[in-house]
Design an enzyme around this catalytic site. Sequence first.
Site, PDB file in Angstrom:
ATOM      1  N   ILE A 107       0.824  -1.201   0.000  1.00 50.59           N
ATOM      2  CA  ILE A 107       0.000   0.000   0.000  1.00 50.59           C
ATOM      3  C   ILE A 107       0.865   1.261   0.000  1.00 50.59           C
ATOM      4  CG2 ILE A 107      -0.244   0.029   2.531  1.00 50.59           C
ATOM      5  CD1 ILE A 107      -2.792   1.185  -0.177  1.00 50.59           C
ATOM      6  N   GLU A 165      -7.590  -1.831   5.364  1.00 53.30           N
ATOM      7  CA  GLU A 165      -7.549  -2.443   6.697  1.00 53.30           C
ATOM      8  C   GLU A 165      -6.416  -3.464   6.785  1.00 53.30           C
ATOM      9  OE1 GLU A 165      -8.055  -5.808   6.196  1.00 53.30           O
ATOM     10  OE2 GLU A 165      -8.584  -5.261   4.142  1.00 53.30           O
ATOM     11  N   GLY A 311      -5.914  -6.752   0.555  1.00 53.93           N
ATOM     12  CA  GLY A 311      -6.381  -5.798   1.564  1.00 53.93           C
ATOM     13  C   GLY A 311      -5.470  -4.578   1.573  1.00 53.93           C
ATOM     14  N   GLU A 312      -5.352  -3.953   2.734  1.00 56.75           N
ATOM     15  CA  GLU A 312      -4.488  -2.779   2.949  1.00 56.75           C
ATOM     16  C   GLU A 312      -4.978  -1.530   2.231  1.00 56.75           C
ATOM     17  OE1 GLU A 312      -0.448  -3.566   1.842  1.00 56.75           O
ATOM     18  OE2 GLU A 312      -0.304  -5.398   3.041  1.00 56.75           O
ATOM     19  N   GLY A 313      -6.101  -1.602   1.505  1.00 55.91           N
ATOM     20  CA  GLY A 313      -6.514  -0.485   0.677  1.00 55.91           C
ATOM     21  C   GLY A 313      -5.863  -0.512  -0.691  1.00 55.91           C
TER      22      GLY A 313
END
Length: 344
Positions: A107, A165, A311-313
């Site tokens: 990210i 997240e 994930g992680e955006g």
Amino acid sequence: MQDIDFSSFAALRRQISAGLPQPDQDAIARAQARQASLTKPAGSLGRLEELALFMAGWQGAERPEINAPQAIVFAGNHGVTAQGISPFPAEVTSLMVENFDRGGAAINQLCRAAGARLDVVALDLGNPTADITESCAMTEAETLRAMARGAAALDPDADLLLLGEMGIGNSTIAAALAAALLGGGGADWCGPGTGLDAAGVAHKARVVDSALERARGEAGTRPQPGLETLASLGGREQAAIAGAILAARMARVPVLLDGFICTAAALPLRAEAKGALDHCLAAHCSAEPGHRRALEAIGLRPLLSLEMRLGEGSGAALALPILRAALACHNGMASFAEAGIAGP
């Protein structure tokens, strides 16, 4: 931005039901008129045209701009990891937060490439939520505190919010929230998460079913509303995401949701008010199998589909250049009159 009352579920519910900010229809009409004048066949830029109108409505501007995009990654830990639903221990959440802070995660690279500020908010990592198979994950007060932290993380100057997240076990939490609020059981919503095999996914589904049975038993015959479901089955990062989405709505800031966990975290707000996610775009459709089903259930069409499940955006950061491109065309193209071309 209107202050949000996080004093109780009842107070927050009253505020939501009183009415949320809506897009500026006059700005949309002016943006539509501009689109009709540009040197292209009508509709030829497809969803890019829709995105320009979406941004115009929420920014209240005929020519919307993205000058201060903010990405936030919320991190939380979950007691349900005691049930063996992830191949990684809960300690990995803290290690990944450190990696974010050092700039070493995917990210970090994607936000740098897309030109977005990145903030990481760790939510009481040393105090995991309760095991949802045994009790409510959080009390009402804990849920509201996490929501308030999410709301406070929104930069007042942000003109676009990207949500992500991190939390070992949170795809189990997402599956439980989706099942409770959209229907079905664990097998309908559980996927491999961080790398489970078929047996691991089946076990994860049984854990979700156990949590649903516990939650339904406590609720009795009446289904729990969205906020109560969030407390019963959610996590701190899910609550923070919901709080950030709500704060963005109050500030009329458009939102790019990432994957399955972010989408599931938004579901409690939608359960409280059907239009609560009208300012949100689905950045992508992840490879986690429940994500597509959730997006279809709430009527969000993803901008990208790249078989990601990090994930992680990460999907939200990848979608940001698509939005930038949509606005570059909308704002920078010449009109037929300016180009000296006879319009249609």
